[in-house]
Design an enzyme around this catalytic site. Structure first.
Site, PDB file in Angstrom:
ATOM      1  N   HIS A 387       0.827  -1.222   0.000  1.00 10.24           N
ATOM      2  CA  HIS A 387       0.000   0.000   0.000  1.00 10.24           C
ATOM      3  C   HIS A 387       0.859   1.270   0.000  1.00 10.24           C
ATOM      4  CE1 HIS A 387      -3.724   1.947  -0.009  1.00 10.24           C
ATOM      5  NE2 HIS A 387      -4.369   1.274   0.945  1.00 10.24           N
ATOM      6  N   ASP A 391      -2.340   2.316  -4.512  1.00 14.26           N
ATOM      7  CA  ASP A 391      -3.609   2.638  -3.875  1.00 14.26           C
ATOM      8  C   ASP A 391      -4.614   1.538  -4.189  1.00 14.26           C
ATOM      9  OD1 ASP A 391      -2.664   5.016  -2.818  1.00 14.26           O
ATOM     10  OD2 ASP A 391      -3.149   6.140  -4.639  1.00 14.26           O
TER      11      ASP A 391
END
Length: 416
Positions: A387, A391
């Site tokens: 992450h 995204d």
């Protein structure tokens, strides 16, 4: 002439190795290309062979010793075999011919199984392989080594008949002929192999250094299964290899990576490195543990090229013959837990890659299609990603692209 036997030159990613097995003893004669010693690194097992006909004169390193890249591990005396040793040389040549004739048999033997068979002096021709394509596994060798000699079972059965009472007979409170069972609980402590230790280190590293998250989807495998069934025979005749599912997933991942380049990128310090090529790692299970050989430049391969290479990787992994070059690199990894029956999992990243795709078992499930219930072969897909770099939108878009391509394989051909 004395020749130094050295460990192979390791790449920068491999610091050292361990001597696992000396196949030749000090003073033992051998012919050119006979395997002298196995060196295990945290990636592969490397074989060091005899450079000439001659004799292993000295072992500088013993089994279990660590060795560095290019370090001297022994000495070899290269010499022509004299008339006094003509018989020995003839025997060696005969052994070499026999060894070549059994090459196919040896290719079906894993390194762990071969080592145990050699230690117990077992005849491989008596062992029935239960692995894939008749491969002899470590469990097969262990099972064969513990089987009682012929006739023992019958004798034991007759003995048991004498021991067991007939119906209505009384049983003596103390019978010395009855077996005595121990309540002792056995434990065995063994050191980790270098490969297992490296796997453990990298998995912990991935958990600690990445902001790992997993997103899921499911794919209808009916179109791919129908395509395989329709062209399997022609494909196998043309290319000499069966058409599997993995090549479709590799192809779909390559196309999805082109459309979502961030998934193919990696983090290096404070920089993001975007790779203009798709090197796809394919996780393969072996007796030594999980290894990830890499399909380099997979974007330049067709389905047949992928299937041939994947099959080659599988065979080499079982034999412990994967090279360091084949294990190095990779911009994205595919792991197929479905071959073991896994229905759903969360795969762990393969650093420094930013994502990994998990395939799972194909299972018939009722699905709603145009308002009707249909039974379809469905597979859950799992994409674990970093992450820090990706995204949710990018990760989900990537997984949806794979789903779309697999449910309509013509899109991969038409690039739409």
């Amino acid at each position: 002439m004395t020749i130094e036997i050295k460990a192979p030159v390791f790449p920068e990613s491999v610091a050292e190795g361990v001597i696992t097995t000396w196949h030749k003893k000090q003073g033992e004669t051998c012919v050119r290309d006979d395997v002298l010693v196995d060196i295990e690194t945290d990636k592969v097992v490397l074989e060091v062979v005899a450079p000439e006909d001659g004799m292993l004169s000295d072992q500088v390193k013993n089994e279990g010793d660590e060795v560095l890249s290019g370090e001297v591990i022994g000495h070899f005396e290269a010499k022509a075999v004299s008339s006094d040793h003509s018989t020995e040389k003839t025997d060696n040549r005969a052994l070499q011919i026999e060894k070549d004739s059994r090459k196919n048999e040896e290719s079906l033997l894993s390194p762990a199984a071969r080592k145990i068979a050699e230690e117990q002096q077992l005849d491989l021709s008596d062992i029935e392989g239960t692995g894939k394509n008749g491969r002899i596994t470590k469990e097969d060798v262990l099972r064969h080594g513990t089987l009682p000699p012929e006739g023992t079972v019958a004798a034991d059965s007759r003995k048991a008949e004498k021991i067991l009472p007939t119906a209505g007979a009384s049983i003596s409170p103390v019978d010395s002929t009855l077996p005595v069972f121990s309540s002792e609980r056995i434990e065995k402590r063994v050191p980790m192999t270098r490969l297992r230790a490296k796997i453990a280190e990298r998995l912990v590293q991935a958990q600690h250094n990445a902001a790992m998250l997993t997103t899921f989807n499911e794919v209808n495998m009916k179109p791919v299964k129908e395509l395989r069934a329709r062209y399997q025979s022609d494909f196998e005749k043309r290319h000499g290899v069966r058409l599997g599912f993995m090549s479709f997933f590799v192809k779909a991942c390559v196309e999805a990576l082109k459309r979502n380049p961030a998934v193919n990128a990696s983090i290096d310090g404070n920089d993001i490195v975007y790779h203009g090529y798709q090197d796809i790692g394919v996780a393969v299970s072996s007796d030594r543990g999980l290894v990830v050989p890499v399909l380099h430049s997979a974007e330049q391969m067709n389905l047949a090229d992928m299937e041939v290479k994947i099959r080659e990787f599988g065979d080499k992994a079982q034999q412990g013959k994967l090279t360091i070059e084949e294990m190095t690199g990779g911009t994205f990894t595919i792991s197929n837990g479905g071959v073991f029956g896994s229905l759903l999992s969360t795969p762990i990243l393969n650093p420094p890659q930013s994502a990994i795709l998990g395939m799972h078992k194909i299972q018939d499930r009722p699905m709603a299609v145009d308002g009707k219930i249909e039974i379809l072969p469905m597979m859950y897909l799992a994409l674990s990603y970093d992450h820090r770099l990706l995204d949710g939108k990018e990760a989900v878009s990537f997984l949806v692209t794979i789903k779309t391509l697999l449910e309509d394989p013509a899109r991969m051909l038409l690039d739409v």
